[in-house]
Design a protein around this motif. Structure first.
Motif, short mmCIF file in Angstrom:
data_model
loop_
_atom_site.label_atom_id
_atom_site.label_comp_id
_atom_site.label_asym_id
_atom_site.label_seq_id
_atom_site.Cartn_x
_atom_site.Cartn_y
_atom_site.Cartn_z
N ASN A 165 0.85 -1.48 0.15
CA ASN A 165 0.15 0.03 -0.03
C ASN A 165 0.82 1.24 -0.05
N GLN A 166 1.94 1.06 -0.69
CA GLN A 166 3.04 2.36 -0.51
C GLN A 166 2.47 3.55 -1.18
N ASP A 167 1.52 3.39 -2.20
CA ASP A 167 1.01 4.38 -2.90
C ASP A 167 0.45 5.60 -2.04
N ASP A 168 -0.29 5.12 -0.77
CA ASP A 168 -0.95 6.15 0.11
C ASP A 168 0.21 6.74 0.73
N GLU A 169 -0.10 8.00 0.85
CA GLU A 169 0.84 9.10 1.29
C GLU A 169 1.28 8.80 2.93
N ASP A 170 0.32 8.39 3.70
CA ASP A 170 0.69 8.16 4.93
C ASP A 170 1.64 7.00 5.16
N VAL A 171 1.13 5.73 4.37
CA VAL A 171 1.88 4.61 4.54
C VAL A 171 3.22 4.90 3.85
N GLU A 172 3.47 5.74 2.95
CA GLU A 172 4.58 6.20 2.37
C GLU A 172 5.51 6.64 3.43
N PHE A 173 5.04 7.66 4.41
CA PHE A 173 5.79 7.94 5.25
C PHE A 173 6.23 7.12 6.44
N LEU A 174 5.32 6.12 6.87
CA LEU A 174 5.54 5.30 7.62
C LEU A 174 6.75 4.36 7.25
N LEU A 175 6.73 3.89 6.11
CA LEU A 175 8.04 3.20 5.39
C LEU A 175 9.19 3.86 5.33
N ILE A 176 9.15 5.10 5.08
CA ILE A 176 10.58 6.07 5.13
C ILE A 176 10.89 5.99 6.50
N MET A 177 10.04 5.94 7.40
CA MET A 177 10.65 5.86 9.13
C MET A 177 11.03 4.60 9.44
N CYS A 178 10.34 3.59 8.87
CA CYS A 178 10.99 2.19 9.26
C CYS A 178 12.48 1.75 8.66
N TYR A 179 12.54 2.64 7.49
CA TYR A 179 14.02 2.20 7.06
C TYR A 179 15.11 3.29 7.07
N SER A 180 14.73 4.28 8.20
CA SER A 180 15.85 5.17 8.29
C SER A 180 15.90 5.57 9.88
N GLY A 181 14.99 5.50 10.56
CA GLY A 181 15.11 5.38 12.07
C GLY A 181 15.27 6.74 12.71
N PHE A 182 15.00 7.45 12.28
CA PHE A 182 14.70 8.97 12.94
C PHE A 182 13.62 8.91 13.85
N ARG A 183 14.02 9.94 14.85
CA ARG A 183 12.58 10.15 15.59
C ARG A 183 11.55 11.17 14.69
N ILE A 184 10.29 11.11 14.85
CA ILE A 184 9.32 11.65 13.84
C ILE A 184 9.60 13.15 13.67
N ALA A 185 9.93 13.70 15.01
CA ALA A 185 9.94 15.37 14.79
C ALA A 185 11.27 15.72 13.93
N ALA A 186 12.32 14.83 13.95
CA ALA A 186 13.56 15.12 12.89
C ALA A 186 13.35 15.47 11.70
N TYR A 187 12.19 14.84 10.94
CA TYR A 187 11.93 14.66 9.67
C TYR A 187 11.54 15.97 9.07
#
Length: 383
Positions: free
Chosen positions: A230-252
């Motif tokens: 479901n990577q085309d969903d914008e919210d899922v898109e961001f969840l995947l970016i976070m899962c594979y980079s590891g920053f705290r959300i505010a850092a983005y």
């Protein structure tokens, strides 16, 4: 071999003078009193004020600090004619210091709220060279509010039972109670420095309830497959970016995104987290490019994202159990562990301290290419 001179014991809350070894021009490090503690109450050594060539000069610096006459460079103007009579010199200086030691009547009558305000200014407002995150400031103020029953009581009159009752009667979470105890530790440390109390009544406080809170639940492999589908969903898109980079959300919100060199640079919270570099995993590179082209940034507001995620009930609709954005950071950590990413590089990319590992803390230098090889050990589940 000559024995080292035995120096007089310094008063409690006075500061410390550390001998760093011979063959140094200024072998004595002078540290102010400890004001910060770990959650377990262990003291954290503050940075040194200066370095001097004689113990008695360090002692003179600490006396000046106590009396309020110390300024940066003070040690350069100290002239000691005879450094051999340490006992006599220190007693003479202490005699002058004693007039600063006893709290006056006004200090003795200060309330819990008064001491909090004094400590807050001491920690957060006096030293302009250090900045604290809004999260730290808000957590501190929140802990103070939870001590409402003590606000108007005279600080010197408080006893262990008063503080323990506050903890026992508070219905809040284990983590919130930890913040209260940490605040009390720091307030008592401050009060002892200025001799506003005779003992630390917070020393043996405990939380008499189990710690049942989850400290992060990673997404499972099946969850990640669903997210990738479901990577085309914008919210899922961001969840995947976070899962594979590891920053705290505010850092983005403020991080540098270098598409050409394929890395993120950013981080929040502490010196190990800030301004760290994490390669952009090949799997999420198309998602990052798409997000940058569409929005001009990775994230505009973490609060808006959290609210939107909850309002949509997105994860539930996808058949995934409830997760917080911070669980993405736990997911990245787990992926590093599962795919045998070098432990030290895992710490670097997560922005974790190396603790007492001086070798990696001081001499651990890794290139972007080296980190890229490590992060690409992580495989994306087939979807």
């Amino acid at each position: 071999m000559a024995k080292r001179t035995k120096y007089p014991k310094l008063p409690n809350g006075f500061g410390t003078i550390r001998y760093l070894g011979k063959n140094r021009r200024n072998p004595y490090a002078v540290h102010p009193p400890t004001t910060e503690f770990t959650k377990n109450g262990a003291p954290l050594r503050p940075p040194s004020l200066c370095y001097v060539d004689a113990w008695i000069k360090g002692f003179t610096v600490l006396v000046a600090l106590k009396s309020g006459t110390y300024y940066p460079g003070f040690e350069k103007n100290i002239e000691i004619e005879d450094t051999n009579d340490l006992k006599g010199l220190s007693q003479k200086i202490l005699a002058d210091y004693n007039r600063f030691r006893n709290p006056d009547k006004e200090d003795k009558e200060k309330t819990f709220k008064d001491i909090y305000n004094d400590w807050y200014a001491y920690k957060f407002e006096r030293d302009q060279s250090r900045t604290y995150s809004p999260h730290t400031l808000n957590a501190t103020r929140g802990a103070f509010k939870r001590c409402k029953t003590l606000h108007d009581k005279t600080f010197r009159s408080l006893r262990y039972d008063d503080l323990q009752k506050l903890i026992d009667d508070c219905p809040l979470s284990y983590a919130s109670l930890e913040q209260v105890i940490n605040l009390l530790h720091q307030m008592y440390a401050y009060a002892k420095i200025y001799h506003l109390v005779d003992e630390d009544c917070s020393l043996y406080l405990k939380i008499n309830k189990p710690d049942n809170e989850k400290h992060g639940e990673p997404f499972t492999d099946d969850d990640l497959k669903i997210l990738w589908n479901n990577q085309d969903d914008e919210d899922v898109e961001f969840l995947l970016i976070m899962c594979y980079s590891g920053f705290r959300i505010a850092a983005y919100k403020t991080m540098e995104v270098n598409i050409e060199e394929k890395y993120f640079r950013g981080g929040i919270k502490n010196k190990y987290s800030k301004n760290r570099v994490v390669p952009i995993h090949t799997a999420i590179l198309p998602l990052v490019k798409r997000r940058m082209e569409r929005d001009g940034c990775i994230l505009t507001s973490d609060q808006t994202f959290r609210k939107h995620l909850d309002e949509r009930n997105l994860l539930s609709q996808l058949g995934i159990a409830h997760h917080t954005p911070h669980d993405c950071r736990h997911t990245f950590s787990k992926l590093c562990e599962d795919y045998k990413v070098n432990e030290n590089d895992r710490k670097r990319m997560l922005g974790h301290s190396f603790g007492n590992d001086i070798t990696n803390k001081t001499y651990g230098h890794r290139t972007l290419d080296t980190l890229r090889k490590q992060i690409h050990k992580i495989k994306v589940p087939k979807h």
